[in-house]
Design a protein around this motif. Structure first.
Motif, PDB file in Angstrom:
ATOM      1  N   GLU A  27       0.831  -1.211   0.000  1.00 42.50           N
ATOM      2  CA  GLU A  27       0.000   0.000   0.000  1.00 42.50           C
ATOM      3  C   GLU A  27       0.867   1.264   0.000  1.00 42.50           C
ATOM      4  OE1 GLU A  27      -1.221   1.652   3.555  1.00 42.50           O
ATOM      5  OE2 GLU A  27      -0.814  -0.109   4.781  1.00 42.50           O
ATOM      6  N   ASN A  90      -9.671   5.209   0.627  1.00 48.52           N
ATOM      7  CA  ASN A  90     -10.161   3.905   1.073  1.00 48.52           C
ATOM      8  C   ASN A  90     -11.188   3.433   0.048  1.00 48.52           C
ATOM      9  OD1 ASN A  90     -12.665   5.141   1.704  1.00 48.52           O
ATOM     10  ND2 ASN A  90     -11.903   5.698   3.726  1.00 48.52           N
ATOM     11  N   THR A  91     -11.891   2.349   0.328  1.00 51.04           N
ATOM     12  CA  THR A  91     -12.805   1.819  -0.689  1.00 51.04           C
ATOM     13  C   THR A  91     -13.974   2.760  -0.966  1.00 51.04           C
ATOM     14  OG1 THR A  91     -13.538   0.426   1.128  1.00 51.04           O
ATOM     15  CG2 THR A  91     -12.377  -0.665  -0.654  1.00 51.04           C
ATOM     16  N   THR A 107      -5.160   3.011   1.127  1.00 48.88           N
ATOM     17  CA  THR A 107      -5.096   2.320   2.415  1.00 48.88           C
ATOM     18  C   THR A 107      -5.158   0.816   2.144  1.00 48.88           C
ATOM     19  OG1 THR A 107      -7.477   2.225   2.646  1.00 48.88           O
ATOM     20  CG2 THR A 107      -6.402   4.197   3.534  1.00 48.88           C
ATOM     21  N   VAL A 108      -5.137   0.034   3.202  1.00 42.54           N
ATOM     22  CA  VAL A 108      -5.262  -1.422   3.032  1.00 42.54           C
ATOM     23  C   VAL A 108      -6.534  -1.739   2.254  1.00 42.54           C
ATOM     24  CG1 VAL A 108      -5.619  -3.610   4.249  1.00 42.54           C
ATOM     25  CG2 VAL A 108      -3.914  -1.977   5.092  1.00 42.54           C
ATOM     26  N   SER A 109      -7.640  -1.073   2.590  1.00 42.56           N
ATOM     27  CA  SER A 109      -8.914  -1.429   1.942  1.00 42.56           C
ATOM     28  C   SER A 109      -8.870  -1.204   0.440  1.00 42.56           C
ATOM     29  CB  SER A 109     -10.079  -0.654   2.575  1.00 42.56           C
ATOM     30  OG  SER A 109      -9.985   0.727   2.315  1.00 42.56           O
ATOM     31  N   THR A 125       1.387  -5.272   4.943  1.00 45.38           N
ATOM     32  CA  THR A 125       1.274  -3.925   5.521  1.00 45.38           C
ATOM     33  C   THR A 125       1.850  -3.942   6.937  1.00 45.38           C
ATOM     34  OG1 THR A 125      -0.213  -2.090   6.020  1.00 45.38           O
ATOM     35  CG2 THR A 125      -1.075  -4.287   6.432  1.00 45.38           C
ATOM     36  N   LEU A 128      -3.291  -3.347  10.489  1.00 47.80           N
ATOM     37  CA  LEU A 128      -4.593  -3.140   9.860  1.00 47.80           C
ATOM     38  C   LEU A 128      -5.353  -2.037  10.609  1.00 47.80           C
ATOM     39  CD1 LEU A 128      -6.061  -4.908   7.642  1.00 47.80           C
ATOM     40  CD2 LEU A 128      -7.373  -5.844   9.524  1.00 47.80           C
ATOM     41  N   SER A 142     -12.532   1.336  10.471  1.00 52.03           N
ATOM     42  CA  SER A 142     -11.791   1.382   9.208  1.00 52.03           C
ATOM     43  C   SER A 142     -12.457   0.524   8.135  1.00 52.03           C
ATOM     44  CB  SER A 142     -10.366   0.880   9.437  1.00 52.03           C
ATOM     45  OG  SER A 142      -9.688   0.815   8.205  1.00 52.03           O
ATOM     46  N   ASP A 144     -10.910  -1.066   6.137  1.00 48.12           N
ATOM     47  CA  ASP A 144     -10.045  -2.240   5.949  1.00 48.12           C
ATOM     48  C   ASP A 144     -10.777  -3.538   6.286  1.00 48.12           C
ATOM     49  OD1 ASP A 144      -8.084  -0.362   5.448  1.00 48.12           O
ATOM     50  OD2 ASP A 144      -6.861  -0.840   7.208  1.00 48.12           O
ATOM     51  N   VAL A 155      -3.930 -10.770   3.730  1.00 44.47           N
ATOM     52  CA  VAL A 155      -3.206  -9.571   4.177  1.00 44.47           C
ATOM     53  C   VAL A 155      -2.315  -9.954   5.360  1.00 44.47           C
ATOM     54  CG1 VAL A 155      -3.433  -7.260   5.154  1.00 44.47           C
ATOM     55  CG2 VAL A 155      -5.021  -8.018   3.378  1.00 44.47           C
ATOM     56  N   SER A 157      -0.055  -8.793   8.364  1.00 45.64           N
ATOM     57  CA  SER A 157       0.122  -7.603   9.194  1.00 45.64           C
ATOM     58  C   SER A 157       0.567  -8.010  10.597  1.00 45.64           C
ATOM     59  CB  SER A 157      -1.197  -6.822   9.289  1.00 45.64           C
ATOM     60  OG  SER A 157      -2.037  -7.407  10.260  1.00 45.64           O
TER      61      SER A 157
END
Ligand code: PSU
Ligand code: MN
Length: 305
Positions: A27, A90-91, A107-109, A125, A128, A142, A144, A155, A157
């Motif tokens: 990311e 983000n998403t 971001t992670v998402s 990453t 999270l 989040s 995420d 993922v 982490s």
């Protein structure tokens, strides 16, 4: 009737693939918003080398002038990080930012979503995102977590960031049906802290075993997996010290809300701890990239033709 004539063409991601090499998604929010200025690029170079050492391929993901890129070149990443304004995608806001031709860190998402669309199965990453404290006053969770429930990506982490309500986040992962797999740990790690009061769903001491599970789970459910490992022991922060720092950082950032919360807290902690949270953060991200590369190589080696 609505006139759609002027609707802009959707921007399709630029995806760089290398035949025969397993990819690990990385990311850009961590690089652009999670570290002090100037530290993102050296970390990215280091992560690339760690992943390449396993003969896997790093695929750094971000949005440059409205074009999502899966697998930024070094020049693109340098250009990206030099921009005076980098949004945080983000998403939810990824689509609007692409539409506006913005430059945005994912971001992670958002990274998981773009990785999945490019067929990448593993991402690395630091920590999270999750459920923020003071949930009763303001529900800040989040994106995420929902992204992991939606996309077939493993993922890797160090659990969730210790600045969060770790126990509630762990509960929510369960509610969303995201398996949490520990690597050499039975407890759910909390970023700078080696463990928390929460547990994992299963634990393995071999990346190949994690890969065997993840490959099957991703393919059969179309949803994600969270793989967790504790911060390298020499960088772990002692819980008592941590609670002092967190209380101080929370007081200093009390007025910050929404997307600015995580970067503000991380930055304040890096200063309060005299850089100890920063070195822990860097060390755990490197370790996660290393484990992610091993898992990605194993998944690719056993993929059905
Ligand atoms: N891990 C780190 N540093 C970070 C992040 C993760 O070590 O800065 C970022 C990730 O991009 C994660 C985001 O998705 O923080 C979560 O932000 P929020 O709480 O606003 O969802
Ligand atoms: Mn939030």
């Amino acid at each position: 009737m609505a006139n759609h004539q002027h609707a802009p063409t959707p921007r399709t991601p630029t995806v760089r693939r290398v035949a025969g090499r397993a990819a690990v998604a990385l990311e850009t929010t961590l690089l652009a918003h999670g570290l002090p200025a100037g530290q993102g690029l050296p970390l990215a170079v280091k992560l690339d080398a760690i992943i390449e050492a396993h003969s896997a391929r790093p695929a750094t993901i971000g949005v440059l002038d409205g074009v999502p890129i899966v697998g930024m070149t070094h020049d693109e990443l340098t250009e990206f990080l030099s921009r005076p304004r980098i949004e945080k995608a983000n998403t939810a806001n990824l689509g609007p930012l692409i539409h506006q031709r913005a430059t945005a860190a994912t971001t992670v998402s958002a990274t998981v979503q773009l990785a999945a669309s490019a067929g990448i199965r593993v991402m690395a990453t630091g920590g999270l995102g999750g459920v923020h404290h003071n949930m009763h006053q303001r529900l800040d969770i989040s994106a995420d977590l929902a992204a992991l429930a939606r996309h077939p990506v493993a993922v890797v982490s160090s659990g969730v960031k210790a600045i969060l309500d770790v126990a509630s986040t762990r509960e929510l992962l369960e509610t969303l049906g995201v398996p949490v797999i520990g690597y050499n740990t039975d407890t759910f790690p909390a970023f700078y802290l080696t463990d928390s009061e929460s547990s994992v769903d299963a634990s393995y001491d071999n990346p190949a075993d994690i890969a065997a599970f993840a490959r099957h789970h991703l393919a059969s459910t179309g949803r994600g997996v969270l793989v967790v490992q504790p911060v390298p022991a020499e960088h772990a922060i002692e819980p008592h010290l941590w609670h002092h720092w967190l209380t101080e950082a929370q007081a200093a950032t009390a007025a910050v809300q929404g997307r600015a919360t995580t970067p503000a807290l991380l930055d304040t902690l890096h200063r309060i701890s005299d850089g100890k949270t920063l070195s822990a953060n860097l060390a755990l991200v490197r370790a996660n990239a290393d484990l992610a590369a091993q898992i990605a190589v194993e998944i690719a080696a056993n993929a059905s033709p």
